[in-house]
Design a protein around this motif. Structure first.
Motif, PDB file in Angstrom:
ATOM      1  N   LEU A  16       0.818  -1.230   0.000  1.00 19.73           N
ATOM      2  CA  LEU A  16       0.000   0.000   0.000  1.00 19.73           C
ATOM      3  C   LEU A  16       0.846   1.272   0.000  1.00 19.73           C
ATOM      4  O   LEU A  16       0.425   2.308   0.507  1.00 19.73           O
ATOM      5  N   ASN A  17       2.058   1.224  -0.551  1.00 24.37           N
ATOM      6  CA  ASN A  17       2.904   2.418  -0.630  1.00 24.37           C
ATOM      7  C   ASN A  17       2.620   3.254  -1.867  1.00 24.37           C
ATOM      8  O   ASN A  17       2.933   4.435  -1.897  1.00 24.37           O
ATOM      9  N   GLU A  18       2.068   2.638  -2.922  1.00 28.02           N
ATOM     10  CA  GLU A  18       1.881   3.352  -4.164  1.00 28.02           C
ATOM     11  C   GLU A  18       0.629   2.828  -4.865  1.00 28.02           C
ATOM     12  O   GLU A  18       0.445   1.626  -5.009  1.00 28.02           O
ATOM     13  N   LYS A  19      -0.233   3.737  -5.304  1.00 29.75           N
ATOM     14  CA  LYS A  19      -1.431   3.375  -6.052  1.00 29.75           C
ATOM     15  C   LYS A  19      -1.329   3.996  -7.441  1.00 29.75           C
ATOM     16  O   LYS A  19      -1.096   5.198  -7.563  1.00 29.75           O
ATOM     17  N   ILE A  20      -1.486   3.169  -8.488  1.00 24.72           N
ATOM     18  CA  ILE A  20      -1.339   3.623  -9.864  1.00 24.72           C
ATOM     19  C   ILE A  20      -2.679   3.482 -10.574  1.00 24.72           C
ATOM     20  O   ILE A  20      -3.306   2.418 -10.546  1.00 24.72           O
ATOM     21  N   ARG A  21      -3.130   4.584 -11.212  1.00 29.37           N
ATOM     22  CA  ARG A  21      -4.374   4.585 -11.981  1.00 29.37           C
ATOM     23  C   ARG A  21      -4.066   5.024 -13.400  1.00 29.37           C
ATOM     24  O   ARG A  21      -3.464   6.066 -13.615  1.00 29.37           O
ATOM     25  N   ASP A  22      -4.478   4.201 -14.370  1.00 24.76           N
ATOM     26  CA  ASP A  22      -4.285   4.494 -15.789  1.00 24.76           C
ATOM     27  C   ASP A  22      -5.633   4.757 -16.440  1.00 24.76           C
ATOM     28  O   ASP A  22      -6.606   4.027 -16.188  1.00 24.76           O
ATOM     29  N   TYR A  23      -5.672   5.778 -17.309  1.00 17.84           N
ATOM     30  CA  TYR A  23      -6.875   6.145 -18.054  1.00 17.84           C
ATOM     31  C   TYR A  23      -6.538   6.294 -19.540  1.00 17.84           C
ATOM     32  O   TYR A  23      -6.309   7.401 -20.016  1.00 17.84           O
ATOM     33  N   PRO A  24      -6.481   5.209 -20.302  1.00 13.91           N
ATOM     34  CA  PRO A  24      -6.206   5.358 -21.736  1.00 13.91           C
ATOM     35  C   PRO A  24      -7.494   5.660 -22.511  1.00 13.91           C
ATOM     36  O   PRO A  24      -8.538   5.067 -22.257  1.00 13.91           O
ATOM     37  N   VAL A  25      -7.402   6.589 -23.453  1.00  9.68           N
ATOM     38  CA  VAL A  25      -8.485   6.900 -24.389  1.00  9.68           C
ATOM     39  C   VAL A  25      -7.915   6.687 -25.781  1.00  9.68           C
ATOM     40  O   VAL A  25      -6.846   7.210 -26.096  1.00  9.68           O
ATOM     41  N   GLN A  26      -8.616   5.904 -26.615  1.00 10.89           N
ATOM     42  CA  GLN A  26      -8.101   5.574 -27.937  1.00 10.89           C
ATOM     43  C   GLN A  26      -9.162   5.813 -29.010  1.00 10.89           C
ATOM     44  O   GLN A  26     -10.339   5.526 -28.797  1.00 10.89           O
ATOM     45  N   ALA A  27      -8.711   6.328 -30.146  1.00  8.03           N
ATOM     46  CA  ALA A  27      -9.534   6.436 -31.344  1.00  8.03           C
ATOM     47  C   ALA A  27      -8.879   5.553 -32.396  1.00  8.03           C
ATOM     48  O   ALA A  27      -7.689   5.698 -32.669  1.00  8.03           O
ATOM     49  N   SER A  28      -9.654   4.627 -32.972  1.00 13.06           N
ATOM     50  CA  SER A  28      -9.083   3.619 -33.876  1.00 13.06           C
ATOM     51  C   SER A  28      -9.894   3.515 -35.161  1.00 13.06           C
ATOM     52  O   SER A  28     -11.105   3.719 -35.174  1.00 13.06           O
ATOM     53  N   LEU A  29      -9.188   3.140 -36.214  1.00 13.95           N
ATOM     54  CA  LEU A  29      -9.797   2.795 -37.486  1.00 13.95           C
ATOM     55  C   LEU A  29      -9.634   1.293 -37.647  1.00 13.95           C
ATOM     56  O   LEU A  29      -8.512   0.771 -37.541  1.00 13.95           O
ATOM     57  N   LEU A  30     -10.737   0.574 -37.869  1.00  8.48           N
ATOM     58  CA  LEU A  30     -10.713  -0.869 -38.033  1.00  8.48           C
ATOM     59  C   LEU A  30     -10.972  -1.199 -39.496  1.00  8.48           C
ATOM     60  O   LEU A  30     -11.930  -0.708 -40.082  1.00  8.48           O
ATOM     61  N   TYR A  41      -9.736  -8.498 -38.552  1.00  6.95           N
ATOM     62  CA  TYR A  41      -9.544  -7.080 -38.861  1.00  6.95           C
ATOM     63  C   TYR A  41      -8.183  -6.601 -38.382  1.00  6.95           C
ATOM     64  O   TYR A  41      -7.558  -7.194 -37.498  1.00  6.95           O
ATOM     65  N   LEU A  42      -7.733  -5.525 -38.999  1.00  8.69           N
ATOM     66  CA  LEU A  42      -6.539  -4.795 -38.586  1.00  8.69           C
ATOM     67  C   LEU A  42      -7.013  -3.483 -37.981  1.00  8.69           C
ATOM     68  O   LEU A  42      -8.050  -2.939 -38.386  1.00  8.69           O
ATOM     69  N   LEU A  43      -6.251  -2.952 -37.048  1.00 12.09           N
ATOM     70  CA  LEU A  43      -6.643  -1.675 -36.448  1.00 12.09           C
ATOM     71  C   LEU A  43      -5.415  -0.805 -36.243  1.00 12.09           C
ATOM     72  O   LEU A  43      -4.306  -1.294 -36.065  1.00 12.09           O
ATOM     73  N   ALA A  44      -5.642   0.482 -36.276  1.00  5.83           N
ATOM     74  CA  ALA A  44      -4.583   1.467 -36.004  1.00  5.83           C
ATOM     75  C   ALA A  44      -5.247   2.756 -35.567  1.00  5.83           C
ATOM     76  O   ALA A  44      -6.403   3.031 -35.920  1.00  5.83           O
ATOM     77  N   GLY A  45      -4.526   3.542 -34.784  1.00 11.78           N
ATOM     78  CA  GLY A  45      -5.097   4.795 -34.327  1.00 11.78           C
ATOM     79  C   GLY A  45      -4.165   5.538 -33.386  1.00 11.78           C
ATOM     80  O   GLY A  45      -2.985   5.247 -33.272  1.00 11.78           O
ATOM     81  N   VAL A  46      -4.773   6.500 -32.708  1.00  9.92           N
ATOM     82  CA  VAL A  46      -4.040   7.362 -31.786  1.00  9.92           C
ATOM     83  C   VAL A  46      -4.648   7.198 -30.390  1.00  9.92           C
ATOM     84  O   VAL A  46      -5.841   6.917 -30.253  1.00  9.92           O
ATOM     85  N   GLY A  47      -3.806   7.347 -29.380  1.00  9.72           N
ATOM     86  CA  GLY A  47      -4.279   7.218 -28.012  1.00  9.72           C
ATOM     87  C   GLY A  47      -3.709   8.309 -27.118  1.00  9.72           C
ATOM     88  O   GLY A  47      -2.635   8.851 -27.376  1.00  9.72           O
ATOM     89  N   TRP A  48      -4.467   8.634 -26.088  1.00  8.40           N
ATOM     90  CA  TRP A  48      -4.026   9.588 -25.068  1.00  8.40           C
ATOM     91  C   TRP A  48      -4.008   8.815 -23.760  1.00  8.40           C
ATOM     92  O   TRP A  48      -5.008   8.248 -23.341  1.00  8.40           O
ATOM     93  N   TYR A  49      -2.848   8.777 -23.122  1.00  4.83           N
ATOM     94  CA  TYR A  49      -2.617   7.922 -21.963  1.00  4.83           C
ATOM     95  C   TYR A  49      -2.312   8.786 -20.742  1.00  4.83           C
ATOM     96  O   TYR A  49      -1.307   9.491 -20.709  1.00  4.83           O
ATOM     97  N   THR A  50      -3.192   8.726 -19.749  1.00  5.56           N
ATOM     98  CA  THR A  50      -3.017   9.468 -18.501  1.00  5.56           C
ATOM     99  C   THR A  50      -2.732   8.469 -17.386  1.00  5.56           C
ATOM    100  O   THR A  50      -3.446   7.477 -17.246  1.00  5.56           O
TER     101      THR A  50
END
Length: 142
Positions: A16-30, A41-50
């Motif tokens: 309990l020394n460290e708590k990690i929270r990830d919030y990825p948001v992705q926009a993809s073309l399939l 299918y193949l996919l590719a796109g851009v993501g914003w990673y917090t």
């Protein structure tokens, strides 16, 4: 097809020394080269990673917290398949490599950051990644 997705992941490091929270948001073309009951299918796109890291420290006996938030933008790519169970319902799963890098030197990378050799052209482009994820879910068609 176009896809917009948001995810949430939390983990704790140490006792309990460290708590990690990830919030990825992705926009993809399939891209579906074949439309069938089982459609790859193949996919590719851009993501914003917090990422938000909260550290719990107690140097004086009282619990104190230190918070750090980082935000990055990066490219992702992958492949998957959809299984159509009904005309209006299907399930899918895919593997995505996130935060892709192009032209990175092998000396700057850990062994697990190299994109696997089965991807065509990965060695020529000197592809690398900072993570991968398996995504699955269900689609309702209207």
């Amino acid at each position: 097809a176009l896809e917009l997705s948001m995810d949430f992941r939390t983990s704790e490091d140490g006792p309990l020394n460290e708590k990690i929270r990830d919030y990825p948001v992705q926009a993809s073309l399939l891209l579906f080269p074949v439309r069938a009951r089982i459609a790859p299918y193949l996919l590719a796109g851009v993501g914003w990673y917090t990422q938000n890291v909260t550290r719990f420290v107690a140097p004086t006996g009282e619990i104190e917290t230190a918070e750090e938030t980082t935000r990055e933008m990066g490219w992702h790519a992958g492949l998957g398949a959809e299984l159509r169970l009904h005309r209006r319902f299907g399930i899918y799963g895919d593997l995505r490599y996130t935060r892709l890098g192009f032209g990175r030197d092998d000396d700057d990378l850990d062994g697990d950051q190299n994109v696997p050799g089965w991807i065509p052209g990965a060695s020529l482009l000197r592809l690398s990644h900072d993570g991968s994820t398996f995504v699955w879910g269900a689609n309702l068609y209207f």
